[in-house]
Structure formats: structure tokens, C-alpha cells
Enzyme design. Sequence first.
Site, mmCIF file in Angstrom:
data_model
loop_
_atom_site.group_PDB
_atom_site.id
_atom_site.type_symbol
_atom_site.label_atom_id
_atom_site.label_comp_id
_atom_site.label_asym_id
_atom_site.label_seq_id
_atom_site.Cartn_x
_atom_site.Cartn_y
_atom_site.Cartn_z
ATOM 1 N N HIS A 55 0.851 -1.192 0.000
ATOM 2 C CA HIS A 55 0.000 0.000 0.000
ATOM 3 C C HIS A 55 0.881 1.234 0.000
ATOM 4 C CE1 HIS A 55 -3.102 2.888 1.303
ATOM 5 N NE2 HIS A 55 -3.983 1.991 0.927
ATOM 6 N N ASP A 97 -7.841 -4.315 -0.225
ATOM 7 C CA ASP A 97 -8.405 -4.585 -1.543
ATOM 8 C C ASP A 97 -8.347 -6.075 -1.883
ATOM 9 O OD1 ASP A 97 -8.909 -1.795 -2.224
ATOM 10 O OD2 ASP A 97 -6.740 -1.607 -2.334
#
Length: 440
Positions: free
Chosen positions: A317, A375
Amino acid sequence: MAAVEKMQSPSPSKRTATLSVGDKNVSFPIYDGVEGPSVIDISKLYGETGFFTYDPGFMSTASCDSKITFIDGDKGILRYRGYDIDALAEKCDFLEVAYLLLNGELPNKKDKQSFDRTVTLHTMIHEQLHFLFRGFPRASHPMAIMVGAAASLSAFYHDSLDINVAGERELAAYRLIAKMPTLAAMAYKYSVGMPFIYPQNDMSFAENFLHMMFATPCEKYKVNPVLAKAMDKILILHADHEQNASTSTVRMAGSSGANPFACIGAGIASLWGPAHGGANEAVINMLKEIGDVSKIPDFIKKVKDKQSGIKLMGFGHRVYKNYDPRATVLRKTCQEVLAELGKIDEPLLKMAVELERIALSDEYFVERKLYPNVDFYSGIIYRAMGIPSKMFTVLFAVARTVGWVAQWKEMMEDPKTKIGRPRQLFTGSAPRAFVPLEKR
């Protein structure tokens, strides 16, 4: 809705930062937050020096001060109004967290009942909005419909457009939070040629959304409580994430005085980008391209080869250099959903489980802290629920609307708010004389 704490200018610390420009030294105040890095106030830089700063992507620039969300990417921390995200996801429902984001405090029992009821009573949309959906081709991406549908609410609800009236701002907030799941479910139903399902006032926020997504007029549909709980957690985990691209877009649009429905429409457009809200859809597309568990070792080799251009989607991320705290919550939820639906052995999901195992044990990924992010797990959960990948970003928008509205509302109540106007470094042509057409 409870009154939110009034925004005030941050108090400068006793420290200052000094910048030397030629033979001139200029001092700028330093502000300290409750947590996180301090900031240098450079608002008078141009007036004092004649220079602007240059910071593509705003990597070192704070655009505002906010009391809503705090992130420490190095430590893997995400907090809403001071509360750790895992505690909220485990102990609250989505509307309880929505109340917190909007008002600054968790509701008591009476406030929660009132808030829940008010949101519930705003879930229906104007009947004429059905015609807007029918103007889109059936093959339209649901996000294209959502951009138009959200912004179009301003054409129907004229009594909540005056941004200078607190009561109208509050009414707009209720409407956006309540109607977004209805619009999202309608976008899905329209894309598959099925009739729209109206909201049910006796259901929770997450239950109602799943019911509108999957029920039909032909027979009664019972929402699976395990799936409703999973959806509720996903909504909480995606509700806000500080000054990301879509939130900054909402604030930028709002700084011009645009109505809140138009601002949220702009936020949805920004969220649609594959580098932002489209990441969980990219996870499923990656798994489809891999094709089979037996092909994962070869895929991993390509990921490790910088020349291949192959990326491992759903891992790592930009903000979190540690484990994504939202992923920690969803990992357990993902396992519960797969077990409930008996889909552990589905090929696509088996590939996801194997990729997760490799990422958590392979030294290459562990050293680089490429852990599975939110995600990755949300994409798997949606897939197991039977939600098509083109709807993944739409569900993200349903959740993030609460954060967008809270951030917009905070900005509207901040006396320091000015219209956003970034500067630029001009690198085009130097002044030149005009040449008439016949002489070019």
C-alpha cells in the site's frame, strides 16, 4: 445530528523553520498535530520570497487540518476520531461509525436510534430518477452511472442545496448516506436487466443493501446474516481514509461552493481510477489472468523480475509500510464468508489463498512488506458473495460517501476554507511574436 466541534486555526508551536533564499532569511511557523508529523506553514512563502513550492502528488504537503481520520502508515495505524479501526469494525455497526465520523463522538442509545431511523427514512429516491438509469446503455460500467446519478440528486432535492445553512447541510448528509446504496443496487440491477428493488425500512443498512442487490419480485429473499455482517465491516473499513485522491477531490470541488451532491459525484469519478478505488477489481482480474493454482509459481517469478512489468495486485500500500490494519480485520471475515458459502475450493479463490500464503512466507515479499491489503480481501469476499467485479468500486463509493460527506461538512464549517488553487511551474514556450496564417 449533534453539533460538531468548531474548526479553529491550529496553534503554532514555539518552533519556527527558517528558509534561506539568496541573502534573505524567512521564518515560518511550525504547527503540531495531536499525532503524526508537524507541519511548516508556508502560506506566506510567495509574498515573502516570490517563490512557490513544487510538490507533485502532494507527497509532502498538508492541504488542510482535520479532526476526522488519522493514519500512521509506518506503524499500520488507522483511527476514526481517535478510535482504532479494528475496535470499531468489531464492536460497531456501519451507521454507528457514520454518526461518529459526522459528529465527532459515538452516539448514545437514543442518538443512535434517531440517527438510524432518519437515515432509513431517506433511503428511497425520487421516482423520476428511474428514467435517468434508462438513458444509459445496459453495458455501461456501473461507476459511469453512479457519477451521473449521485450528481443528479441536486436536481431533485432543492431544499438541501444551500451550503451556508447548517440544517440544509445536515439534510444533504442524511440523503447522500441513505440513498447511495439504493443508487448502487439500481446500477447493478439495471446492468443485468432485472427490476429495481425498493429499500426496506425494517432492515439494517447492510441487510437492506444486500436485499436490494439480490432480491427479486418473484420470491422472498432472506439475507444471510454472515454476509450482512461481512458487508457491514467492509463498509466501516472503507468509510474514510484521510486526504486521499477522491476525498481531496470532494474538498477541492466543495471549496468552490459547489453543492454537496455535485461534490460527491466528483469524488466518485476520482474513485473510479484503477490506482484508487479500482484496486480490488484489479485483484480479481489478476487471478483470472493467472488462471490456475499450478501457474502461480511462474507468475511469482515474473513478479520478482523487474523487467517483466508484472505487478502483484492487492499487496502492499502506498500509505501503509506495515500490515494494512483493515486487512487484519478482513482476513478473518474473508475466512468466515468462504466457510459459510462453502467456496473454499472455488478455483479463483483457491488461487487467492495460495497467493496469500506465499506473500506471508516468501522472504522476497516479507522483506519488502508486501502484505495483503484491504483490496485483496474485499475483492475475494465480493467474489464469493456473487458480486461482479465491475461493482467492486461502486461498493467502495457506498462506504466512502460517509467519509466524503464528513470531510465536506468539516471543510464547510472551517473559517479558513478558501477556494483551492494549486500553483504550477510553467515549462512551456517563452513569449513569442504572432505569425499571421498566410506567413506560417
